[in-house]
Design an enzyme around this catalytic site. Sequence first.
Site, PDB file in Angstrom:
ATOM      1  N   ASP A   4      -2.745  -2.751  -5.080  1.00 10.31           N
ATOM      2  CA  ASP A   4      -1.947  -3.850  -4.633  1.00 10.31           C
ATOM      3  C   ASP A   4      -0.868  -3.706  -5.978  1.00 10.31           C
ATOM      4  O   ASP A   4       0.298  -3.904  -5.681  1.00 10.31           O
ATOM      5  CB  ASP A   4      -2.568  -4.938  -4.512  1.00 10.31           C
ATOM      6  CG  ASP A   4      -2.779  -5.192  -2.961  1.00 10.31           C
ATOM      7  OD1 ASP A   4      -2.716  -4.083  -2.277  1.00 10.31           O
ATOM      8  OD2 ASP A   4      -3.602  -6.020  -2.680  1.00 10.31           O
ATOM      9  N   HIS A  10       0.932  -1.258  -0.070  1.00 15.00           N
ATOM     10  CA  HIS A  10      -0.163   0.074   0.042  1.00 15.00           C
ATOM     11  C   HIS A  10       0.779   1.089   0.175  1.00 15.00           C
ATOM     12  O   HIS A  10       0.536   2.110  -0.838  1.00 15.00           O
ATOM     13  CB  HIS A  10      -1.172   0.038   1.188  1.00 15.00           C
ATOM     14  CG  HIS A  10      -1.697  -1.106   1.276  1.00 15.00           C
ATOM     15  ND1 HIS A  10      -2.435  -1.407   2.679  1.00 15.00           N
ATOM     16  CD2 HIS A  10      -2.293  -2.077   0.284  1.00 15.00           C
ATOM     17  CE1 HIS A  10      -3.113  -2.708   2.049  1.00 15.00           C
ATOM     18  NE2 HIS A  10      -3.085  -3.032   1.003  1.00 15.00           N
ATOM     19  N   HIS A  66      -0.065 -10.943  -5.271  1.00 14.81           N
ATOM     20  CA  HIS A  66       1.020 -10.520  -4.804  1.00 14.81           C
ATOM     21  C   HIS A  66       2.083 -11.265  -5.685  1.00 14.81           C
ATOM     22  O   HIS A  66       3.100 -10.833  -6.299  1.00 14.81           O
ATOM     23  CB  HIS A  66       1.169 -10.493  -3.469  1.00 14.81           C
ATOM     24  CG  HIS A  66       0.708  -9.443  -2.717  1.00 14.81           C
ATOM     25  ND1 HIS A  66       0.431  -8.301  -3.084  1.00 14.81           N
ATOM     26  CD2 HIS A  66      -0.568  -9.598  -1.818  1.00 14.81           C
ATOM     27  CE1 HIS A  66      -0.353  -7.781  -2.218  1.00 14.81           C
ATOM     28  NE2 HIS A  66      -1.052  -8.450  -1.473  1.00 14.81           N
ATOM     29  N   HIS A 119      -8.875  -2.290  -5.071  1.00 12.39           N
ATOM     30  CA  HIS A 119      -8.002  -2.593  -4.012  1.00 12.39           C
ATOM     31  C   HIS A 119      -7.023  -3.371  -4.817  1.00 12.39           C
ATOM     32  O   HIS A 119      -5.710  -3.263  -4.453  1.00 12.39           O
ATOM     33  CB  HIS A 119      -8.376  -3.047  -2.816  1.00 12.39           C
ATOM     34  CG  HIS A 119      -7.304  -3.395  -1.821  1.00 12.39           C
ATOM     35  ND1 HIS A 119      -6.852  -2.475  -1.093  1.00 12.39           N
ATOM     36  CD2 HIS A 119      -6.598  -4.283  -1.633  1.00 12.39           C
ATOM     37  CE1 HIS A 119      -5.534  -2.698  -0.422  1.00 12.39           C
ATOM     38  NE2 HIS A 119      -5.523  -3.802  -0.635  1.00 12.39           N
TER      39      HIS A 119
END
Length: 280
Positions: free
Chosen positions: A239, A78, A262, A235
Amino acid sequence: MKRKTLSKEVQYNGIGLHKGEQIKMKLIPAKNGGIVFKRVDLEEGRNIISMSIENTFDLTRGTNLKNEFGAEIYTIEHFLSALYIAEITDLVVEIDGNELPIGDGSAKFFLEIIEDAGIQELEEDVEELEIKLPINLTVGDKHIIALPFDGYKITYTIKFNHTFLKSQMLEIVLNRESYKNEIANARTFGFDYEIEYLKKNNLALGGTLDNAIVVKKDGVLNPNGLRFEDEFVRHKILDLIGDLKVLNRPIKGHIIAIKAGHALDIEFAKLLKKQEEKIC
């Protein structure tokens, strides 16, 4: 683009998501050293963690870095997302714990403290990473594709086998204004059935309805609901921006992500770097 840092030092104190501990974070202007994390709670000389793709590890639930001495810093995505949109390339981050403060679960407060500190342009240039040829990465049913584009555009699709959260898709051309209005406020999220597992494994100890969306069978547990109907995919875009910031380069291209996360983001960043080296 010129390299940039902050105009002045700024400090922020807040709770960490996983350990649930109070974290003191100080952002210190720097020149041409990249983004560096300094663990002030660890032994001097072994506590410097440089932001580089080679230092990423353990990408299951966030983006994390470690150095050769075992010093680690967790949940940086973030913060990096806000650094990307503010074009900050050089900064020392002093921190007295192993994770960044979670704030409200979005990048909003990081961007606010960066803008409050002000942004200083440095003399050196940073080279743009331009997507000149199509690039793709697929792992199972997860995909990331990069295409040439005059600007920075992200198209993201999520899909969950869940009674409430199913499929969402959003496409956005990124700039400071679109990021602040459409992406920065989007919060991290998890599912109610994960809570017991996370707590048993000493994770999300600082997680509350004030810093995360908790998805239940027929909606969300958060009393004030969602900030956007499609806050979840927003969101994920937040990311992705942060994960690709590990390259510390402005990106010119169209990134298309389907069910990524991720681990895939970082693998794709490695692929981008490798492909550019081949072209050069």
